[in-house]
Design a protein around this motif. Structure first.
Motif, short mmCIF file in Angstrom:
data_model
loop_
_atom_site.label_atom_id
_atom_site.label_comp_id
_atom_site.label_asym_id
_atom_site.label_seq_id
_atom_site.Cartn_x
_atom_site.Cartn_y
_atom_site.Cartn_z
N LEU A 3 0.05 -4.50 3.51
CA LEU A 3 -0.23 -3.09 3.69
C LEU A 3 1.06 -2.34 3.49
O LEU A 3 2.04 -2.59 4.21
CB LEU A 3 -0.82 -2.84 5.08
CG LEU A 3 -2.16 -3.53 5.34
CD1 LEU A 3 -2.60 -3.33 6.77
CD2 LEU A 3 -3.22 -3.02 4.39
N THR A 23 -5.73 1.37 2.56
CA THR A 23 -6.56 0.39 3.25
C THR A 23 -7.42 -0.44 2.31
O THR A 23 -8.15 -1.32 2.74
CB THR A 23 -7.47 1.09 4.26
OG1 THR A 23 -8.36 1.96 3.55
CG2 THR A 23 -6.67 1.91 5.26
N GLY A 29 -11.44 -1.37 2.48
CA GLY A 29 -11.10 -0.11 3.16
C GLY A 29 -11.98 0.22 4.33
O GLY A 29 -11.74 1.20 5.03
N MET A 33 -8.73 0.86 11.94
CA MET A 33 -7.31 0.80 11.64
C MET A 33 -6.49 1.35 12.80
O MET A 33 -6.97 2.18 13.58
CB MET A 33 -6.98 1.61 10.38
CG MET A 33 -7.60 1.11 9.10
SD MET A 33 -6.95 -0.49 8.54
CE MET A 33 -5.23 -0.09 8.27
N ARG A 71 -8.34 9.42 8.20
CA ARG A 71 -8.50 8.56 7.03
C ARG A 71 -9.35 9.27 6.00
O ARG A 71 -10.23 10.05 6.33
CB ARG A 71 -9.11 7.22 7.41
CG ARG A 71 -10.53 7.26 7.91
CD ARG A 71 -10.94 5.94 8.57
NE ARG A 71 -10.76 4.80 7.67
CZ ARG A 71 -10.73 3.53 8.08
NH1 ARG A 71 -10.87 3.26 9.36
NH2 ARG A 71 -10.57 2.54 7.21
N LYS A 76 -9.55 5.63 0.39
CA LYS A 76 -9.20 4.41 1.12
C LYS A 76 -7.75 4.46 1.59
O LYS A 76 -6.94 3.57 1.32
CB LYS A 76 -9.45 3.17 0.27
CG LYS A 76 -10.93 2.94 -0.03
CD LYS A 76 -11.16 1.66 -0.81
CE LYS A 76 -12.63 1.34 -0.97
NZ LYS A 76 -13.38 2.39 -1.64
N CYS A 95 0.88 0.13 9.77
CA CYS A 95 -0.56 0.20 9.96
C CYS A 95 -1.08 -1.21 10.17
O CYS A 95 -0.47 -2.18 9.72
CB CYS A 95 -1.25 0.89 8.80
SG CYS A 95 -0.87 0.23 7.18
N PRO A 97 -4.91 -3.54 10.59
CA PRO A 97 -6.35 -3.47 10.37
C PRO A 97 -7.19 -3.92 11.57
O PRO A 97 -8.08 -4.75 11.44
CB PRO A 97 -6.54 -4.40 9.18
CG PRO A 97 -5.49 -5.44 9.34
CD PRO A 97 -4.31 -4.72 9.93
#
Length: 115
Positions: A3, A23, A29, A33, A71, A76, A95, A97
């Motif tokens: 990322l 993402t 995506g 997050m 977001r 994405k 970031c 996930p």
């Protein structure tokens, strides 16, 4: 999976920055997050989370009211708008996930708040 965060930099106290994180490399995506930060000499800490469609967000106490996570599902991309920055916000921002994560992913982007 890497990322790649971006948008960090040097800013004076009271200033603003917007961080970005693509993402698309993770489950197309569509995943919850988080933003995580790690200050020098400290453990990583959770900053904020957003669910997969952007309808739900949460913030750590020290950033609530100053940071906004969002977001763009079409692009994405995950964002973190940081306003009223303080010296204590200085850290590498990552970031991640997962909702509520305090685990850094990727290379991170350095945010330095200094006068």
């Amino acid at each position: 999976v890497q990322l790649v965060e971006s948008g960090g930099g040097l800013v004076r106290p009271g200033g603003s920055l917007r961080l970005s994180c693509p993402t698309s490399q993770f489950t197309y995506g569509h995943t919850d997050m988080s933003w995580v930060r790690q200050a020098p000499g400290k453990q990583p800490e959770w900053v904020s989370s957003i669910n997969s469609d952007g309808s739900l967000t949460d913030y750590a106490g020290p950033v609530k009211g100053r940071f906004t996570i969002s977001r763009d599902t079409a692009k994405k991309t995950l964002y973190l708008q940081m306003n009223s920055l303080k010296v204590e916000d200085t850290a590498v921002y990552y970031c991640s996930p997962t909702w509520g994560s305090s685990t850094p992913w990727g290379q991170g982007t350095q945010v330095t708040v200094s006068s």
